[in-house]
Design a protein around this motif. Structure first.
Motif, PDB file in Angstrom:
ATOM      1  N   TYR A  11      42.540  79.180  47.843  1.00  0.00           N
ATOM      2  CA  TYR A  11      43.708  78.724  47.086  1.00  0.00           C
ATOM      3  C   TYR A  11      44.090  77.295  47.474  1.00  0.00           C
ATOM      4  O   TYR A  11      44.371  77.006  48.627  1.00  0.00           O
ATOM      5  N   LYS A  13      46.527  73.863  46.984  1.00  0.00           N
ATOM      6  CA  LYS A  13      47.880  73.506  46.588  1.00  0.00           C
ATOM      7  C   LYS A  13      47.826  72.405  45.534  1.00  0.00           C
ATOM      8  O   LYS A  13      46.766  71.813  45.303  1.00  0.00           O
ATOM      9  N   ASN A  14      48.946  72.149  44.892  1.00  0.00           N
ATOM     10  CA  ASN A  14      48.996  71.060  43.913  1.00  0.00           C
ATOM     11  C   ASN A  14      48.897  69.733  44.644  1.00  0.00           C
ATOM     12  O   ASN A  14      49.446  69.567  45.732  1.00  0.00           O
ATOM     13  N   ASP A  17      53.697  66.848  43.869  1.00  0.00           N
ATOM     14  CA  ASP A  17      54.867  67.547  43.368  1.00  0.00           C
ATOM     15  C   ASP A  17      55.848  66.532  42.790  1.00  0.00           C
ATOM     16  O   ASP A  17      56.769  66.074  43.462  1.00  0.00           O
ATOM     17  N   VAL A  91      46.401  76.192  50.486  1.00  0.00           N
ATOM     18  CA  VAL A  91      47.814  76.563  50.397  1.00  0.00           C
ATOM     19  C   VAL A  91      48.391  76.931  51.755  1.00  0.00           C
ATOM     20  O   VAL A  91      49.456  76.462  52.154  1.00  0.00           O
ATOM     21  N   PRO A 121      46.836  76.437  41.552  1.00  0.00           N
ATOM     22  CA  PRO A 121      48.170  77.043  41.630  1.00  0.00           C
ATOM     23  C   PRO A 121      48.776  77.314  40.261  1.00  0.00           C
ATOM     24  O   PRO A 121      48.366  76.708  39.260  1.00  0.00           O
TER      25      PRO A 121
END
Length: 199
Positions: A11, A13-14, A17, A91, A121
């Motif tokens: 997984y 993460k972006n 943000d 993540v 995500p």
């Protein structure tokens, strides 16, 4: 009957943000963006915004690393481990998604590696936005089946490139996506040779 194989995912993460950044600087809404003459934003709450600091932060980070967005030339997602030392961008800091970078003439070639399929995500908005000088984005070894928000995902990606390639790979799944607003806004806008691979 035989059981279906269990697929393990890594997984990620972006990469950025934007929503938190707007909140940090007290910007309540983006009105419009003039890419020839810098940005212009709404500030409905009337707060004093440090636009220079906002602009510097907007373009200075990729996955929270000191990699200027304007100096990224290529990004490839892969399951073939590159040479060198990778940086964890998973993540939960599990070290199963690693970013490798190579710098030539101050431009970065980036490989994002995992031996597992890389799950994007739910909020993947702005993930590759503002990468003006990107020449190539290859999304192999990824899975977007849980993504809900793809708004501005590729906004201005490759904007200044004259030879831009976007390869979405074979697992770019939009079945759960509810927001695709401005997803491809000005993607490869100035490219005289724009290659799009839809998988």
């Amino acid at each position: 009957c035989s059981e279906e194989p269990i697929i393990e995912y890594a997984y990620i993460k972006n990469s950025f943000d934007l929503k938190s950044l707007l909140k940090k600087y007290g910007i309540s809404e983006i009105c419009w963006y003039d890419y020839e003459n810098n940005a212009d934003f709404c500030d409905k709450e009337g707060e004093n915004v440090d636009w220079d600091a906002f602009g510097e932060e907007l373009f200075s980070t990729f996955f929270g690393l000191e990699i200027p967005k304007l100096q990224i030339k290529s990004i490839e997602f892969t399951n073939i481990e590159p040479e060198g030392e990778g940086i964890d961008i998973s993540v939960n800091n599990t070290n199963d998604v690693l970013l490798y970078s190579k710098v030539t003439d101050e431009m970065y070639d980036i490989k994002i590696y995992s031996e597992k399929e890389i799950m994007f995500p739910e909020d993947s908005s702005n993930m590759f936005a503002e990468l003006y000088n990107l020449d190539e984005l290859v999304l192999e070894n990824i899975n977007t089946s849980r993504v809900i928000d793809m708004s501005s995902m590729f906004s201005t990606t490759g904007y200044s490139s004259t030879n831009f390639t976007l390869n979405l790979g074979n697992h770019f799944n939009t079945s759960k996506v509810t927001d695709m607003s401005d997803m491809f806004y000005s993607t490869g806008r100035n490219s005289t040779n724009f290659t799009l691979n839809l998988g």
